[in-house]
Design a protein around this motif. Sequence first.
Motif, PDB file in Angstrom:
ATOM      1  N   ILE A 194      33.280  19.559   8.971  1.00 49.75           N
ATOM      2  CA  ILE A 194      33.151  20.630   7.747  1.00 49.75           C
ATOM      3  C   ILE A 194      33.146  20.049   6.460  1.00 49.75           C
ATOM      4  N   ILE A 195      34.108  19.332   6.251  1.00 50.39           N
ATOM      5  CA  ILE A 195      34.502  18.496   4.846  1.00 50.39           C
ATOM      6  C   ILE A 195      33.518  17.568   4.727  1.00 50.39           C
ATOM      7  N   ALA A 196      32.999  16.792   5.498  1.00 51.23           N
ATOM      8  CA  ALA A 196      31.724  16.055   5.359  1.00 51.23           C
ATOM      9  C   ALA A 196      30.602  16.549   5.117  1.00 51.23           C
ATOM     10  N   TYR A 197      30.472  17.815   5.631  1.00 50.14           N
ATOM     11  CA  TYR A 197      29.134  18.720   5.551  1.00 50.14           C
ATOM     12  C   TYR A 197      29.233  19.260   3.897  1.00 50.14           C
ATOM     13  N   LEU A 198      30.272  19.442   3.555  1.00 55.21           N
ATOM     14  CA  LEU A 198      30.643  19.997   2.063  1.00 55.21           C
ATOM     15  C   LEU A 198      30.331  19.078   1.006  1.00 55.21           C
ATOM     16  N   ASP A 199      31.223  17.469   1.602  1.00 54.33           N
ATOM     17  CA  ASP A 199      31.069  16.486   0.333  1.00 54.33           C
ATOM     18  C   ASP A 199      29.485  16.025   0.447  1.00 54.33           C
ATOM     19  N   GLY A 200      28.770  16.237   1.606  1.00 54.36           N
ATOM     20  CA  GLY A 200      27.337  15.782   1.606  1.00 54.36           C
ATOM     21  C   GLY A 200      26.277  16.811   1.305  1.00 54.36           C
ATOM     22  N   PHE A 201      26.850  17.819   0.812  1.00 59.72           N
ATOM     23  CA  PHE A 201      25.919  19.184   0.656  1.00 59.72           C
ATOM     24  C   PHE A 201      24.634  18.837   0.181  1.00 59.72           C
ATOM     25  N   GLY A 202      24.834  18.194  -1.217  1.00 60.90           N
ATOM     26  CA  GLY A 202      23.601  17.810  -2.129  1.00 60.90           C
ATOM     27  C   GLY A 202      22.494  17.101  -1.226  1.00 60.90           C
ATOM     28  N   GLN A 203      22.832  16.213  -0.249  1.00 59.44           N
ATOM     29  CA  GLN A 203      21.908  15.372   0.344  1.00 59.44           C
ATOM     30  C   GLN A 203      21.284  16.402   1.548  1.00 59.44           C
ATOM     31  N   GLN A 204      21.782  17.393   1.799  1.00 59.97           N
ATOM     32  CA  GLN A 204      21.383  17.884   3.122  1.00 59.97           C
ATOM     33  C   GLN A 204      19.971  18.619   3.049  1.00 59.97           C
ATOM     34  N   ASP A 205      19.018  18.426   4.239  1.00 64.13           N
ATOM     35  CA  ASP A 205      17.931  19.431   3.851  1.00 64.13           C
ATOM     36  C   ASP A 205      18.280  20.645   3.658  1.00 64.13           C
ATOM     37  N   SER A 206      16.963  21.088   2.768  1.00 67.39           N
ATOM     38  CA  SER A 206      17.338  22.595   2.787  1.00 67.39           C
ATOM     39  C   SER A 206      17.305  23.603   3.977  1.00 67.39           C
ATOM     40  N   GLU A 207      16.678  23.123   5.034  1.00 69.27           N
ATOM     41  CA  GLU A 207      16.753  23.797   6.341  1.00 69.27           C
ATOM     42  C   GLU A 207      18.010  23.667   7.207  1.00 69.27           C
ATOM     43  N   ASN A 208      18.864  22.981   6.672  1.00 69.41           N
ATOM     44  CA  ASN A 208      20.391  22.516   7.391  1.00 69.41           C
ATOM     45  C   ASN A 208      21.380  23.410   6.290  1.00 69.41           C
ATOM     46  N   ARG A 209      20.840  24.001   5.301  1.00 62.97           N
ATOM     47  CA  ARG A 209      21.844  24.743   4.491  1.00 62.97           C
ATOM     48  C   ARG A 209      22.179  26.368   4.716  1.00 62.97           C
ATOM     49  N   TYR A 210      22.805  26.579   5.828  1.00 66.31           N
ATOM     50  CA  TYR A 210      22.860  27.765   6.372  1.00 66.31           C
ATOM     51  C   TYR A 210      24.180  28.097   6.970  1.00 66.31           C
ATOM     52  N   VAL A 211      24.494  29.549   7.085  1.00 66.51           N
ATOM     53  CA  VAL A 211      25.744  29.877   7.599  1.00 66.51           C
ATOM     54  C   VAL A 211      25.084  31.093   8.611  1.00 66.51           C
ATOM     55  N   VAL A 221      20.963  31.493   3.717  1.00 69.12           N
ATOM     56  CA  VAL A 221      20.911  30.016   3.230  1.00 69.12           C
ATOM     57  C   VAL A 221      22.027  30.146   2.381  1.00 69.12           C
ATOM     58  N   LEU A 222      22.526  28.860   2.452  1.00 70.48           N
ATOM     59  CA  LEU A 222      23.769  28.530   1.464  1.00 70.48           C
ATOM     60  C   LEU A 222      23.056  28.207  -0.079  1.00 70.48           C
ATOM     61  N   SER A 223      23.454  29.005  -0.893  1.00 72.31           N
ATOM     62  CA  SER A 223      22.930  28.701  -2.367  1.00 72.31           C
ATOM     63  C   SER A 223      23.660  27.321  -2.914  1.00 72.31           C
ATOM     64  N   ALA A 224      24.897  26.933  -2.365  1.00 72.80           N
ATOM     65  CA  ALA A 224      25.866  26.002  -3.105  1.00 72.80           C
ATOM     66  C   ALA A 224      26.689  25.571  -1.944  1.00 72.80           C
ATOM     67  N   ALA A 225      27.376  24.619  -2.255  1.00 69.81           N
ATOM     68  CA  ALA A 225      28.418  24.127  -1.248  1.00 69.81           C
ATOM     69  C   ALA A 225      29.553  24.943  -1.159  1.00 69.81           C
ATOM     70  N   PRO A 226      29.858  25.365   0.310  1.00 72.62           N
ATOM     71  CA  PRO A 226      31.069  26.348   0.390  1.00 72.62           C
ATOM     72  C   PRO A 226      32.297  25.699   0.151  1.00 72.62           C
ATOM     73  N   THR A 227      33.236  26.469  -0.174  1.00 72.71           N
ATOM     74  CA  THR A 227      34.588  25.775  -0.438  1.00 72.71           C
ATOM     75  C   THR A 227      35.772  26.123   0.540  1.00 72.71           C
ATOM     76  N   LEU A 228      36.656  25.051   1.092  1.00 71.24           N
ATOM     77  CA  LEU A 228      37.370  25.181   2.093  1.00 71.24           C
ATOM     78  C   LEU A 228      38.926  25.551   1.626  1.00 71.24           C
ATOM     79  N   THR A 229      39.643  26.425   1.924  1.00 65.51           N
ATOM     80  CA  THR A 229      40.943  26.816   1.477  1.00 65.51           C
ATOM     81  C   THR A 229      41.906  27.007   2.807  1.00 65.51           C
TER      82      THR A 229
END
Length: 391
Positions: A194-211, A221-229
Motif C-alpha cells: 500500500i505504501i509503495a502504491y501511495l508513493d508511486g501513485f503519480g506514475q500509476q497508469d490511469s486504469e490502475n487508480r481505483y478502489v 477511480v481514485l482522484s488523488a493518492a490515498p492517505t494511510l493513518t
Amino acid sequence: MISNGYVGVSARLKRKLAHDKQKAEFRGFQPMNDRDDFSGKVRRAVAARAGWHCSFAGCGKLTTGPSEEGPDKSTNIGEAAHICAASGGGRRYDESMTPDERGGIDNAMWLCSDHAKLIDRDEVTYTAQQLHAMKREHEAACARALRTGKSAGLAAGLLAVGPDVVCTGELTQIDAMGWTLRLGHFLIGDLHGIIAYLDGFGQQDSENRYVLSNELGDGRVLSAAPTLTKQGDGYSLYCPVAPVAPRVDAQDIGSGFALQPETNDLYLDKKGSMARVSGVDYLPQRLRETLSMQRGESPFSPTFGMRFFEYFEAFRGSPWFDLLFKLDVVRQAAIPYRDGITQQTHTPLHCVTRVRNVEILADAPTKNRLPVRLDFDVRGIGRWTHDTNSE
Ligand SMILES: [Zn+2]
C-alpha cells in the motif's frame, strides 16, 4: 466404516489412541508440567468465538461435525493453538509473559489441524502480531455473519486498492469526495505494498487508480493518492474518489454479431446476412465476452480483461476465490478503460451500476468456461440475474 489401521480394538480405545497421538504430535513430546496449556474452558470459548471454523486467513474450514462412530458422536479437527508458544523453545515464545497469560484466551487461536501445524513450523512468516490480526479479523467476520445471517466467508468484505493490494476490511465512511476504509487482513500484497502504491501513485497508469468494495458491489477511480493513518491497532485509508463513472442504459450498449448458443459461432439470419443482436438481447453476450477475456489477451487494450486465472491459480478451493472473482467483476462494472479500437473511455460492463452477487457454479472451468450466476443492477432494467451457462 472407514478402516484406520486399528484393527480389533474398541471404538473407545481407538479414540483414546488417536487423541494421545494428536496430543503427542501437537506437544512435540514435551513434558506436560513445563507447558502453559489451555484449560477446556478456554478451548471451548475460543472455538465458539471462531464459530468452530479455522481462523487462518483464507481457510475458514469447519472443524467439527458428526462422527460415524455413533449417532451421538462428533468429530473435531480443530485445535486451540498457542499464538506465543506454551513452553520455552516453541514458536513465538515470549518469556515476558506470565503462565496465566500464556494459557489465557488472548493467546489462543482456533485453527484446523493443518494450520495449527503450519504456524508451529514458521515464526518468520507468522508473527504473533499477524496471528492476532487474523484472529481479530475472523472473529469480526463471525460477528458480521451472525448479524447478517450470511456465512462468515460471504460476510467478509473485500477491498482492492489498485491492482496489487486486496484485503479484508470495511468501508467506514462514504461521501461524494472520498471513501474511508478500515483495512483488515491482506490477501494480496501487504502494508508495504500500500505504501509503495501511495508513493508511486503519480506514475500509476490511469486504469490502475481505483478502489473496489465487494460489499458495496461498486468501485471508484481514485482522484488523488490515498492517505494511510494508523488507528488503534489497525489502519485506516482515506481514498479521494472521482465522480461515479458514467453508465448507459442497457438498450444503448451497442450491438454485435450474434453467436449461436450451442456452437458459440457466428450464423446467418433468415435474410442471409450475419445475425446481429443489440441492446438488452446483446447484454448476455457482452457479459460473456467481457468475463471470458483474460487480462493481457487483447492486442488492442493490454490492461483490459479479467484476472480469473491469476486468482484461480492462487486461491482455488478457498472461500476467498468467489469473493475475488466478484471483486474483479466489480472492476469491470465500475472502472473505465480506454477501448483500443473505438478510442472511447468507458467501463467494460457500462450498463451495470452495481454487482450484487457473483456465484461460481462449478469447481473448475469446462472447455475454458466457468458457469457463473450473476446478480446485477442494470441501468434501464433494474435488478437483473443471469446464469452464463444457460445461454
Ligand atoms: Zn485452516
